[in-house]
Design an enzyme around this catalytic site. Structure first.
Site, PDB file in Angstrom:
ATOM      1  N   GLU A  60       0.816  -1.222   0.000  1.00  0.00           N
ATOM      2  CA  GLU A  60       0.000   0.000   0.000  1.00  0.00           C
ATOM      3  C   GLU A  60       0.845   1.266   0.000  1.00  0.00           C
ATOM      4  OE1 GLU A  60      -0.853  -2.653   1.641  1.00  0.00           O
ATOM      5  OE2 GLU A  60      -2.953  -3.052   1.194  1.00  0.00           O
ATOM      6  N   HIS A 129      -9.733  -4.833  11.245  1.00  0.00           N
ATOM      7  CA  HIS A 129     -10.370  -4.661   9.937  1.00  0.00           C
ATOM      8  C   HIS A 129     -11.686  -3.887  10.013  1.00  0.00           C
ATOM      9  CE1 HIS A 129      -7.568  -7.802   8.686  1.00  0.00           C
ATOM     10  NE2 HIS A 129      -7.891  -7.573   7.453  1.00  0.00           N
TER      11      HIS A 129
HETATM   12  C1  LIG Z   1      -1.595  -4.427   4.412  1.00  0.00           C
HETATM   13  C2  LIG Z   1      -2.712  -5.298   3.945  1.00  0.00           C
HETATM   14  N1  LIG Z   1      -3.160  -5.172   2.690  1.00  0.00           N
HETATM   15  C3  LIG Z   1      -4.145  -5.956   2.206  1.00  0.00           C
HETATM   16  C4  LIG Z   1      -4.723  -6.892   3.008  1.00  0.00           C
HETATM   17  C5  LIG Z   1      -5.860  -7.778   2.470  1.00  0.00           C
HETATM   18  N2  LIG Z   1      -5.374  -9.155   2.314  1.00  0.00           N
HETATM   19  C6  LIG Z   1      -5.574 -10.062   3.289  1.00  0.00           C
HETATM   20  S1  LIG Z   1      -4.838 -11.510   2.951  1.00  0.00           S
HETATM   21  C7  LIG Z   1      -4.260 -10.972   1.476  1.00  0.00           C
HETATM   22  C8  LIG Z   1      -3.453 -11.905   0.608  1.00  0.00           C
HETATM   23  C9  LIG Z   1      -2.232 -12.402   1.332  1.00  0.00           C
HETATM   24  O1  LIG Z   1      -1.604 -13.425   0.640  1.00  0.00           O
HETATM   25  P1  LIG Z   1      -0.346 -14.204   1.234  1.00  0.00           P
HETATM   26  O2  LIG Z   1       0.525 -13.253   1.960  1.00  0.00           O
HETATM   27  O3  LIG Z   1       0.276 -14.943   0.103  1.00  0.00           O
HETATM   28  O4  LIG Z   1      -0.919 -15.216   2.312  1.00  0.00           O
HETATM   29  P2  LIG Z   1      -1.904 -16.440   2.100  1.00  0.00           P
HETATM   30  O5  LIG Z   1      -3.279 -15.888   2.186  1.00  0.00           O
HETATM   31  O6  LIG Z   1      -1.581 -17.048   0.786  1.00  0.00           O
HETATM   32  O7  LIG Z   1      -1.639 -17.355   3.242  1.00  0.00           O
HETATM   33  C10 LIG Z   1      -4.651  -9.657   1.259  1.00  0.00           C
HETATM   34  C11 LIG Z   1      -4.346  -8.878   0.049  1.00  0.00           C
HETATM   35  C12 LIG Z   1      -4.263  -6.975   4.339  1.00  0.00           C
HETATM   36  N3  LIG Z   1      -4.803  -7.812   5.206  1.00  0.00           N
HETATM   37  N4  LIG Z   1      -3.243  -6.185   4.769  1.00  0.00           N
END
Ligand SMILES: Cc1ncc(C[n+]2csc(CCOP(=O)(O)OP(=O)(O)O)c2C)c(N)n1
Ligand SMILES: Cc1ncc(C[n+]2csc(CCOP(=O)(O)OP(=O)(O)O)c2C)c(N)n1
Ligand SMILES: [Mg+2]
Ligand SMILES: [Mg+2]
Lengths: 326, 343, 326, 343
Positions: A60, A129
């Site tokens: 972000e 959140h």
């Molecule tokens: C700073 C931030 N930006 C966006 C999000 C929304 N979000 C939650 S999980 C996610 C994807 C994360 O993927 P990854 O790190 O690969 O973990 P996985 O879900 O595959 O275990 C996003 C974009 C968030 N929680 N925090």
């Protein structure tokens, strides 16, 4: 008029402005191939291609800053935060950079950018959140903050925001994306900084924006059944605030209740209250009252969570208190 | 060079062969004179700032660029006027190199309406849209994403521009830098990140701020091209940065460059510099960018008279700028609100 | 009593608490070898060694988060921001993490940490370095915010803050570091959440904290010469706010003027004003008034900058307005 | 494995020699049974969650760990009970592996007072101080600095503990991760960063989120030790992480590990997973951690009956947990304010 979902109204605004102006692009997490975490940008990648609808990695601070830099050289970025909660990691970019570029450059460089996404709690998302972030952005000169409450307003205001040459924080609501409402057939915009009387009334002014407009209207309806006529005023833009409209209304009704979903301490409601008591002191029959979420981090239990939020019941009770009816 | 022990050896300024000298004679002499003149002007401007600060004509934070002039001048020499540059609060030198007048600089520092940012921005926030000097930024590392955004815009519009973004060794560990580089590498943006590694962030030497003191190694994390060299030979700097500029312009690829350099003054005017020795500073002054350039120029036949003339021309320019700044009006408080928003 | 500089009072508090409790450490940029950017921690590295006085690289998000993690397992970190402006890059750590740990863990884990450093504008530091950040932190349940205005208060409150088991934002002021004042000889603490009447008076309540306490006192003195007796109330802690003290004072004086150095929109002043009008509505002879910095990003010119800040002249004029004297 | 083309080959699960098998027989059989049981329990707990979600007994975001169980179980097997662990919102599996009961898990998900966090935290925010499960965090990457802080505390107090911090491939580019790693490497802290690279962050495959898909390469920027292996063989995982734990415990040095794994379900319950093919998912299910462990166990003579028994024991545990959660009371709204501050 035609009926659309709130998310469609947002999408239409983006599509129309992207068609109008080649320098507008949409960037954010999952806005493209995934069609948006909340399907707001459904179909936009297909329509505009990945040059203009850009899926960003989870950065972000990076992509908000990228948008600011692009805006400084004349682009018109729309930067989507998956939710405004995540804007906290980009806070420095918006506060210390976007809001100050015009001033620090002595007017040479402007920053026409829209940061947008859902704001406020949804359901059972827990403490991290569920923020309502308006007040974190209204504090700063150089920024505009918009938080529409209807399909018509969101489309018209987002179009204005994309065309506006200043940095703008545009706040939607996850739980409103599925709401439906009427919007005009043809192209239209709604001016930034102009509030709207959503319901006329003479007994009390209820001020509410974004998701709380619905609560305010439901409150007004319930009160009407008891013979109380509430005016519902939606500022729509929080900064600049349509102070004149507010003052006019409160001077008429003599009473003011603010419904705000954010924490109470230093919410936008406190600013509105300051201005109302400043300018309507002699017209007020009761102190300005506010109804916020309880001053606690969001709990996870659905019922408990609902019980900390403003509701028509609580608002109606507060209005009656302001009317010295109990 | 104390801080370099664990790092690979740096490029040395090349000794010139006769043929090189002749080529240089023809092609480069005029350019070299200009670089020298600009480096000298930056130094004299900064000295004038220090003086004005002591006279309380300049206030706030004041970070001087003395010692690092070759980096800004060499880098800008590798650019076209359309290309964008950004840097930190230590921004006077780059602004001058990119075309800002001494008058606009000095007036800004004197906080006058005739300054580059109308006296609103101040020492740390120099902007010059006409010359594509895109700031002067005060939050360590936070301007790197902005640079990535300008490069994004260039790629989007296919305008062929390159963005050059300077930052200090102190910014190498901050999150914004990592995110900016991650995006630039992923999206292959025409941006060059130049770390002016002057071996200190305020009073902290590299050994206490970085586990890997060669900040160009960060490029490995992104699969980004990288380079690293010393920052006192303006020609070397220009040539090496030109290679990165070519990569950005022709291949739309980012580069991470570390330039090792040294600031002779304290971090800002309030810093007595107790964390380093006189000897260390003297050692670096032996390799001063003006000395090295002068050495080239002497080899090219530039004589003492010409050097004296440079001093005079520059002195006149700086004196004029100070006078101009002194006599300029202040933007009145009533006008401040104009700068909140544009209609 | 003895006379010390404000920076010495801060330093004494840290030293005493570090001597008392092995789990307290100080971390921040230039706090050690450089003895602090503003010499607040002068001599502390020498005294405590680099295990407990730790120079950090420029990574506010990283070392604020490090402090939070350490606090979660029982350490008592003091995290210094060179100035609060730089806390914006660590904002997510404080808002989304420190403030919510106790709640999210259902009370299992607490976060006893002090974030501290100078807040508010100094001289000619430009738009990015001149923020007053109080309101950005008071909004959130789980955080406490303290902004002392005297040497005595800063020492006593910082000691309380370091001992407090909650996350605390402790705001000092660069331009006050050189101010001198009297403090008690022996050990003392000052309770968090308790305001202080800095000057008694019956005509108007002036509320001010941090650097503005001096402005308020100077205003009161100037007014006294004209026969107006102002009460100067320093809440000292902004969250939790000593609402009772404020209400008591305003009920007595019937008039309230708030002096705050931050931007006006959604400043802490707006929250105080909300509460005062709420609770003292019938006692007020005039709307609550506030004096903030002008609503513009900080300009660089010294005189111009001074002219946008609250001053005793402006405050006195506002008080007279509130007293309907002009 | 689509996403691996540009990266170095991964370690393959080793084929066992006869001698190894015998040693294992003696030393490890009991442990292996326990790992299998835990992995199975995690899977069944997650399946129960999915069911409860469809019955609207669980709300909000729900991110299941199915497919990745070996990582949490293998990692915790390399730890002592005192060691700290932290992870993302995808936290049920790690919590269970670290000792949280199915009851505490299920009650938290049902938002009841008997849940690990009294029903205040929810699915994404599991905490268990007694077992040193230090969260359950929802902001991508932001918990890495916290982990660094716990390791800092351990070094400060010389308590010999190690901190293990899990995160997703989606966090590799975010600033907080960079800062946390920079500090851990500079100050030589006993922390292990484990990227569970499941090849997707929500709907985004590695190829569109990372210029270098091997996230362990980030270690080069910090001069940090690194490792990388597949995430389905619980023994391999335990052994490889044990090496990093040793490095942390004995040498006070951090390590960055990438574990390649795969989630079988969508990102969260609302994700239909349109961005990947059935074939891809099936391919990974062929290498399922339970299959691999079962294969080892069969070689060690574990028979069908015993596997059936595991299923039964686990089913009883999960059924009991669901019942317990269902019947538990809710923390009343009147008590929420208690959790703002502690006296
Ligand atoms: C700073 C931030 N930006 C966006 C999000 C929304 N979000 C939650 S999980 C996610 C994807 C994360 O993927 P990854 O790190 O690969 O973990 P996985 O879900 O595959 O275990 C996003 C974009 C968030 N929680 N925090
Ligand atoms: C995020 C942030 N933290 C702290 C500061 C205060 N600060 C200003 S300059 C500086 C040192 C920077 O050193 P370096 O990046 O090496 O640049 P140099 O001054 O050597 O050119 C610090 C700590 C800041 N401006 N921004
Ligand atoms: Mg430096
Ligand atoms: Mg992933």
């Amino acid at each position: 008029m035609r009926t659309v979902q709130f998310r469609e109204a947002v999408r239409e605004a983006m599509i129309e402005e992207m068609e109008r102006d080649e320098s507008v692009f949409l960037m954010g997490e999952e806005v493209g191939h995934y069609n948006g975490a909340y399907k707001v940008s459904q179909g936009m990648l297909e329509k505009f291609g990945d040059k203009r609808v850009i899926d960003s990695p989870i950065t972000e601070c990076g992509f908000a800053g990228l948008g600011i830099g692009a805006a400084m050289v004349g682009m018109r970025p729309i930067i989507e935060f998956m939710t405004w909660n995540f804007s906290l990691v980009a806070y420095d970019q918006i506060i210390n950079h976007a809001s100050k570029i015009r001033q620090m450059s002595g007017g040479q460089i402007s920053c026409p950018i829209v940061f947008r996404g859902p704001n406020g709690p949804a359901n059972q998302l827990g403490a991290q959140h569920s923020h309502s972030m308006e007040a974190m952005y209204t504090h700063f000169p150089g920024l505009k903050v918009i938080a529409p409450g209807t399909c018509k307003d969101v489309k018209g205001l987002l179009k204005s925001a994309i065309r506006d040459p200043n940095p703008i924080c545009f706040m939607e609501s996850e739980v409103m994306y599925g709401d439906t409402g009427e919007i005009p057939e043809g192209e239209y915009t709604i001016p930034i900084g102009v509030g709207d009387i959503k319901r006329e009334g003479s007994d009390v002014t209820i001020i509410a924006w974004s998701k709380m407009v619905k609560v305010a209207l439901a409150t007004a309806e319930a009160l009407a059944a008891e013979g109380i006529e509430a005016e519902v005023l939606d500022p729509r833009t929080l900064r600049p605030l349509d102070e004149e409209l507010i003052v006019q209304s409160v001077k008429k009704t003599g009473r003011c209740v603010i419904i705000e979903e954010a924490f109470p301490f230093n919410g936008v409601g406190s600013e509105i209250a300051f201005r109302v008591q400043s300018r309507c002191f002699d017209d007020l029959d009761h102190p300005v009252a506010r109804l916020n979420s309880l001053d606690v981090s969001a709990p996870y239990n659905r019922k408990v969570e609902q019980s900390i939020r403003p509701t028509p019941d609580k608002a109606a009770a507060l209005v009656k208190k302001v009317l010295y009816m109990e | 060079m104390r801080a370099l022990n664990q790092d690979p050896p740096l490029e040395k300024p090349p000794a010139m062969s006769r043929i090189e000298r002749e080529v240089l004679q023809v092609e480069e002499k005029a350019k070299l004179l200009k670089y020298y003149r600009d480096m000298l002007a930056i130094r004299r401007v900064e000295e004038a700032c220090a003086k004005a600060y002591s006279q309380q004509k300049i206030g706030g934070f004041l970070h001087l660029y003395i010692g690092q002039e070759a980096v800004a001048v060499g880098a800008v020499a590798a650019l076209k006027p359309d290309d964008y540059v950004l840097t930190t609060y230590r921004d006077h030198g780059l602004a001058y190199a990119k075309g800002m007048s001494a008058r606009a600089i000095m007036a800004e520092l004197f906080a006058k309406e005739t300054g580059c940012s109308k006296g609103l921005g101040g020492s740390m926030h120099f902007f010059d849209a006409a010359n594509n000097m895109m700031g002067g930024w005060g939050i360590v590392g936070s301007h790197l994403p902005l640079a990535t955004g300008m490069a994004f815009a260039s790629k989007y519009r296919k305008d062929g521009r390159v963005t050059l973004c300077f930052y200090g060794d102190g910014a190498a560990s901050i999150g914004a830098a990592h995110e900016a580089m991650s995006l630039a590498a992923l999206w292959k943006l025409p941006v060059i990140f130049i770390c002016e590694n002057n071996m200190y962030s305020m009073g902290t030497p590299l050994s206490r701020s970085l586990s890997v003191e060669d900040t160009s190694q960060k490029a490995l994390a992104y699969g980004m091209a990288r380079d690293r060299f010393e920052g006192n030979d303006v020609l070397l700097i220009r040539n090496r940065i030109a290679e990165a500029v070519r990569r950005a312009r022709e291949e739309s690829l980012p580069t991470l460059i570390e330039v090792r350099c040294y600031r002779y003054r304290g971090h800002s005017m309030s810093d007595p510099g107790l964390y380093r020795t006189k000897e260390e500073i003297e050692e670096f002054k032996q390799k001063d960018c003006l000395l090295i350039a002068r050495n080239y120029m002497e080899q090219l036949g530039v004589g003492e008279d010409e050097f004296k003339n440079f001093e005079k021309v520059v002195k006149d320019e700086v004196d004029d700028a100070v006078k101009f700044a002194d006599e300029s009006p202040v933007l009145p408080v009533e006008r401040l609100e104009e700068f909140n928003y544009i209609d």
